[in-house]
Write an enzyme that holds these catalytic residues in place. Structure first.
Site, PDB file in Angstrom:
ATOM      1  N   ASP A 407       0.860  -1.183   0.000  1.00 45.19           N
ATOM      2  CA  ASP A 407       0.000   0.000   0.000  1.00 45.19           C
ATOM      3  C   ASP A 407       0.903   1.241   0.000  1.00 45.19           C
ATOM      4  O   ASP A 407       2.112   1.131   0.215  1.00 45.19           O
ATOM      5  CB  ASP A 407      -0.856  -0.050   1.270  1.00 45.19           C
ATOM      6  CG  ASP A 407      -1.893   1.056   1.339  1.00 45.19           C
ATOM      7  OD1 ASP A 407      -2.276   1.595   0.279  1.00 45.19           O
ATOM      8  OD2 ASP A 407      -2.319   1.386   2.464  1.00 45.19           O
ATOM      9  N   GLU A 410       2.677   4.809  -4.029  1.00 50.11           N
ATOM     10  CA  GLU A 410       2.638   5.763  -5.171  1.00 50.11           C
ATOM     11  C   GLU A 410       3.955   6.505  -5.353  1.00 50.11           C
ATOM     12  O   GLU A 410       4.283   6.795  -6.498  1.00 50.11           O
ATOM     13  CB  GLU A 410       1.473   6.747  -4.967  1.00 50.11           C
ATOM     14  CG  GLU A 410       0.101   6.111  -5.124  1.00 50.11           C
ATOM     15  CD  GLU A 410      -0.272   5.149  -3.989  1.00 50.11           C
ATOM     16  OE1 GLU A 410       0.249   5.352  -2.873  1.00 50.11           O
ATOM     17  OE2 GLU A 410      -1.044   4.210  -4.215  1.00 50.11           O
ATOM     18  N   ASP A 485      -8.893   3.583  -2.554  1.00 50.70           N
ATOM     19  CA  ASP A 485      -9.862   4.033  -1.546  1.00 50.70           C
ATOM     20  C   ASP A 485     -11.132   4.590  -2.162  1.00 50.70           C
ATOM     21  O   ASP A 485     -11.312   5.807  -2.282  1.00 50.70           O
ATOM     22  CB  ASP A 485      -9.213   5.087  -0.645  1.00 50.70           C
ATOM     23  CG  ASP A 485      -8.064   4.504   0.162  1.00 50.70           C
ATOM     24  OD1 ASP A 485      -7.992   3.259   0.280  1.00 50.70           O
ATOM     25  OD2 ASP A 485      -7.256   5.283   0.683  1.00 50.70           O
TER      26      ASP A 485
END
Ligand code: MIG
Length: 800
Positions: A407, A410, A485
Site C-alpha cells: 500500500d 505511489e 480508496d
C-alpha cells in the site's frame, strides 16, 4: 500553431525533411535535416515501435514495462520508397513515412484502409529547466473513432471527448472526475470502421492523453520528459490488440494459487488476535466461504514494516498456523516508508547500505507516513530490491504469512504538496540515474516487484500472492491489484465496474475493488449488490476503513447474510471456470473480463455500453447499480443466452428487461457452453473434488469450451503437469454430441462427471458414451442430469 498541451507554450519544434535512411535487421533509422532520428522497429508483423530523438542521440534503451519474454519476429518485411514516402510493408500492415516531415500513416495490408495517421505527428518543446524535451504526438481521429483502456480511470468505457493525466497518486475517496489516480497505464485502443489498434506510450514521466477533447478530431499524447517512444499494435480485433499489448508488457509470471481466487476478508484493521479469530470463526460458523484474512497496518509495532505489535499479536506464528488449520491464509500489509529509528534493524540496514532515496543536494528524502518521519527505499535500485525481497524471510518462511499487500507505494507522503516525493529526488532506475520526474510512476511497481520476488523465494514451492495499489504498465507480471480508496456509494459501485473492465482491457486482469466501499458505510442493499458484482471480479475482497462500522457479509441482517452467502458460494462453484479464464489470461493475454466492445466490436451498440461484461468466455453479467431495483434493462450482445436462474433463452443484439430482485442479478450463459463447477467449499482444498459438474447449455450448432486444471498451487504445471479439457459441443434438432479432447500430464482428482443438460429441445432416448450404449434410465434424474462415472471422450445423446 495549435497547442495541444496545458504546459506553458514555448514553441513547438518539428522534424524537417528526411535526409538519410538506414536499415539494421529489424530496425530502420530515418534522419531529418534537423537531427531528428526516427527509429522504427518491426517487433512483429502487427507491432511497430516508434522512437524519436531530437539530437541524433538516443537515451540508453531501458524499460520497466517491456518484458524480456515479449514475442519478436515477423513473417514479412519489405521496404520501398516513392517520391513522397518510405513504405514499410509487413504481413499485417503498411506504414508510410513522409520524406517531407516524418509524419506516419498506417494502413491495413489487406484492404489498404487507413488505420492511424499522424496529424502534427511527433513534435516537441525544449525543456530548458530540466533539460531534454517535452515530447508530443498528435494523430487524426478517424470518423466514428472510439477509445478504450488507460488503466484505472474511473470513467465510462469510451474515453472519447476526455483528457487524462498519468501520475500515480494516492486518491482517498476519489470520484468520477478525479484524475490522475493510482495507476499509470499509458495504453489505449482506438476503434473505427470495425478495426482496432492500440498505442502504448512507454514513457514514465508525467504524461497526458487527449481524446478529441481539445480539438474535435485530434487525439494527442505527450510527456514532460523522456523520449517519444510508443508501440503501435494492430488488431484488427480488439482482443488481439489487448493480448499483444499484454504480450509486450508481460503476462503474470505464474498462475495464482487457486485459493487467491477465493473470497478475501479485510478491514483496517482487525486486531488484536482475538478479533481476527472472532472474524474467521464467524465465517466458519455461518458457513460463508472465505480463503484469506488480512492484517492492516495495526499489526505492526509502531507501523514499522516487518515487525509485530506483540500486545496485539503475542505469537504470530502460532496464530497464522491456527488460521491456516482453519483454511485461512493470512495476508499482511507492507508499506514503503521505513521509520527513522536507530533501534530498528530495517532502518539501520537501509541506512548502512545507502538504500534510501536522496534529494538532489544530498539529504535523504524524508517524509511523513503512518510511522511518522520515514526514509524510503529506492526500489528502482536492483540491489535494494534484492535486499527488500530478503526481508520477507521471517514473515513468509518462518511465520507462514501467505500473501503481502503493498500500500502507499505511489509513494504517498502525508501533509505535503503533491502528496508524494518532490521532483528532485534521485533514483537509480537500474543504473539510468534520474530524478523522481522519471521514476515516480514506476516506484510502486518496483516495490511490488521486489515484494513479489521475496514472496516467491520464501513461499517456494508454493506460488506467491501479492497485491499492490500503485502500478505502471507491466505490474501485472508480479501481482494483483485493487482500485484503492473508493466510497460506499451507488456511484462507486458503478465506478468499480468500469475500473475492473478498464483494467482488464489494459492488460491487468487480476483486479478488484474494495467490496462495499472503503470510505463511509454501505447499507445492506448496497453491500449485497456490490458482492454480486465482486464475485465476478478476478480479485474478490471486502475491505473498509476502520472508522465506519463493520463490513463483513454478516454485519447487516440475516437476509443480506443469506444472499451474500449464496453469491460467494456461486463464486466457489465457478472456481474451475475462473481458473480456466485466468490460465487463458496468463497464457495468451486474454482479459478475464471482456467489456462488450471487446466481445463484439462490430456491433456499434457495444461501443457505448458500460455495465454489461463477459466474465471469462461464456458468462454475461450485468450488475444492478441502483437502489430499490427489481431488475433492469441490459444489452445482450450477439449470440443466444440462457438465464442462469431459470434457463429462459434470450437472443442477442437487443436490449431487454431482466428481473433481478435483491437476491438475484442478471447472469446469462452463452448457448453451447460447458461450464465446470465445483461443489461449495468453505475454502479451497477443504474437500477433495470427487466429481466435476458440467453445466451444458444446448445450442443448435457448434461451440467450444475449455477446462484447465492443475495442482492449484506449486510449479509442476510449468512442466506439463496440467490437465486441459477441450470440449466441442454439437447440437442438432434431435441429438447432442459432446467430444472431449484431453491434454497435459496431470490427473484430476475426479473421474465422475455430472452433466446438467440445460435447454435440451428433446426427450432423451439413447445415451452413448465412447461408443457404448448405456442404460441412461439409471443415470438420469428428472432434471436432465447425467452422471458419467468415468473419463469420456465422446458423449452422444439422441432424442426421441
Ligand atoms: O492512509 O493501511 O488504500 O486499503 O486500509 C491510508 C490503511 C492507508 C490506504 C489503503 C487502504 C488501507 C489503509 N491505507
Amino acid at each position: 500553431m495549435i497547442l495541444n498541451t496545458e504546459l506553458e507554450y514555448k514553441g513547438n519544434l518539428f522534424p524537417s525533411k528526411i535526409i538519410a535512411y538506414k536499415k539494421d535487421v529489424d530496425t530502420l533509422y530515418f534522419t531529418s535535416e534537423n537531427n531528428v532520428v526516427l527509429q522504427l522497429t518491426i517487433e512483429r508483423d502487427s507491432v511497430l515501435r516508434f522512437r524519436y530523438t531530437t539530437t541524433s542521440i538516443f537515451e540508453n534503451d531501458f524499460s520497466y514495462a517491456i518484458t524480456k519474454y515479449a514475442s519478436k519476429g515477423f513473417n514479412h518485411l519489405e521496404i520501398e520508397e516513392d517520391d513522397k514516402n518510405y513504405i514499410i510493408t509487413t504481413s499485417k500492415l503498411i506504414c508510410h513515412i513522409s520524406k517531407l516531415d516524418m509524419r506516419t500513416s498506417i494502413f491495413d495490408v489487406k484492404d489498404k484502409s487507413l488505420i492511424c495517421e499522424d496529424e502534427l505527428g511527433f513534435h516537441w518543446e525544449e525543456s530548458y529547466e530540466y533539460g531534454g524535451d517535452i515530447v508530443k504526438m498528435s494523430k487524426v481521429a478517424q470518423d466514428g473513432e472510439s477509445y478504450f483502456g488507460l488503466g484505472d480511470k474511473p470513467v465510462q468505457n469510451n474515453l472519447k471527448g476526455k483528457r487524462f493525466e498519468n501520475w500515480v497518486t494516492d486518491s482517498y475517496a476519489f470520484g468520477r472526475t478525479t484524475d490522475p489516480i493510482y495507476k499509470t497505464i499509458p495504453f489505449y485502443t482506438g476503434l473505427h470502421h470495425k478495426k482496432a489498434y492500440g498505442i502504448f506510450f512507454d514513457n514514465t514521466f508525467r504524461s497526458f492523453f487527449d481524446f478529441c477533447q481539445e480539438r474535435r478530431n485530434i487525439t494527442s499524447f505527450w510527456a514532460q520528459g523522456g523520449e517519444m517512444n510508443y508501440y503501435f499494435i494492430y488488431g484488427p480485433d480488439m482482443a488481439d490488440v489487448v493480448s499483444n499489448y499484454t504480450d509486450l508488457t508481460g503476462k503474470p509470471h505464474e498462475l495464482p494459487p487457486l485459493w487467491a481466487l477465493g473470497y478475501h476478508q479485510c478491514k483496517w484493521s482487525y486486531y488484536p488476535e482475538a478479533k481476527v479469530k472472532e472474524i474467521t470463526s464467524t465465517f466458519r460458523k455461518l458457513k460463508i466461504p472465505c480463503d484469506a484474512i488480512y492484517l492492516d497496518i495495526d499489526y505492526m509495532d509502531g507501523f514499522r514494516c516487518f515487525t509485530w505489535n506483540k500486545d496485539y499479536f503475542p505469537d504470530p506464528k502460532r496464530m497464522v498456523k491456527e488460521l491456516a488449520d482453519d483454511g485461512f491464509k493470512t495476508i499482511a500489509i507492507i508499506d514503503p516508508g521505513i521509520k527513522i529509528d536507530n533501534e530498528y534493524s530495517v532502518f539501520k540496514e537501509g541506512l548502512a547500505n545507502d538504500y534510501f532515496c536522496k534529494r538532489a543536494d544530498g539529504p535523504y528524502m524524508k517524509g511523513k507516513v503512518w510511522p511518522g518521519e520515514c526514509y524510503f527505499p529506492d526500489f528502482t535500485n536492483p540491489e535494494v530490491r534484492e535486499w527488500w525481497s530478503n526481508l520477507f524471510k521471517e514473515l513468509i518462511e518462518d511465520i507462514g504469512v501467505k500473501g503481502v499487500w503493498n500500500d502507499m507505494n505511489e509513494p504517498a507522503v502525508m501533509d505535503v504538496p503533491g502528496k508524494t516525493f518532490p521532483d528532485d529526488v534521485r533514483h537509480n532506475y537500474d543504473g539510468n540515474h534520474c530524478s523522481h520526474r522519471k521514476a515516480h510512476n514506476v516506484y510502486g511497481m518496483q516495490m511490488a516487484r521486489a515484494t513479489y520476488h521475496g514472496l516467491k523465494k520464501f513461499s517456494y514451492p508454493k506460488r506467491p500472492f501479492a497485491i499492490t495499489r500503485a502500478a505502471y504498465s507491466g505490474t501485472q507480471r508480479y501481482c494483483s491489484t485493487w482500485t484503492g480508496d473508493n466510497v460506499a456509494s451507488w456511484d462507486h459501485l458503478s465506478i468499480a465496474n468500469a475500473q475492473a473492465q478498464r483494467m482488464c482491457m489494459s492488460g491487468f486482469s487480476f483486479v478488484g475493488s474494495d467490496i462495499g466501499g472503503f470510505a463511509e458505510q454501505p447499507n445492506g442493499e448496497l453491500y449485497t449488490r456490490w458482492i454480486q458484482l465482486g464475485i465476478f471480479h478476478p480479485f474478490c475482497r471486502t475491505h473498509s476503513s476502520g472508522d465506519h462500522g463493520d463490513q463483513e457479509p454478516y454485519a447487516f441482517d440475516n437476509n443480506v447474510t443469506n444472499i451474500v452467502r449464496k453469491f460467494i458460494e456461486l463464486r466457489y462453484q465457478l472456481l474451475p471456470y475462473l481458473y480456466t479464464a485466468f490460465w487463458r489470461y496468463a497464457n495468451e493475454g486474454i482479459p478475464i473480463l471482456k467489456s462488450l466492445v471487446l466481445f463484439d466490436q462490430e456491433d456499434p451498440h457495444t461501443h457505448y455500453r458500460n455495465d454489461e461484461f463477459i466474465f471469462g468466455e461464456k458468462i454475461l453479467v450485468c450488475p444492478i447499480l441502483e437502489p430499490n431495483a427489481r431488475g433492469r434493462r441490459m444489452y445482450f450482445p450477439k449470440g443466444d443466452w440462457y438465464n442462469h436462474w431459470n434457463n429462459e433463452q434470450v437472443k442477442g443484439g437487443k436490449e431487454n428487461w431482466v428481473d433481478a430482485d435483491i437476491d438475484s442479478m442478471p447472469i446469462f450463459i452463452k448457448a453451447g457452453a460447458v461450464i465446470p463447477k465445483y461443489p461449495v467449499q468453505q475454502y479451497v482444498g477443504e474437500i477433495e473434488i470427487k466429481e466435476l459438474k458440467l453445466d451444458v447449455y444446448f445450442k443448435l450448432g457448434k461451440e467450444k469450451s475449455q477446462v484447465y486444471e492443475d495442482a492449484h498451487d506449486g510449479y509442476d504445471y510449468k512442466k506439463g503437469r496440467f490437465s486441459l479439457r477441450n470440449f466441442t459441443l454439437v447440437g442438432k434438432k434431435d441429438s447432442l454430441t459432446i467430444q472431449q479432447f484431453k491434454s497435459g500430464k496431470f490427473t484430476t482428482s475426479y473421474e465422475t462427471f455430472e452433466l446438467n443438460l440445460h435447454g435440451l429441445p428433446f426427450n432423451i432416448s439413447k445415451v452413448v458414451v465412447d461408443n457404448e450404449e448405456i442404460d441412461f434410465s439409471k443415470i438420469i434424474t428428472n432434471t436432465n442430469s447425467l452422471i458419467i462415472s468415468k473419463e469420456f471422450t465422446d458423449l452422444y445423446i439422441l432424442g426421441e
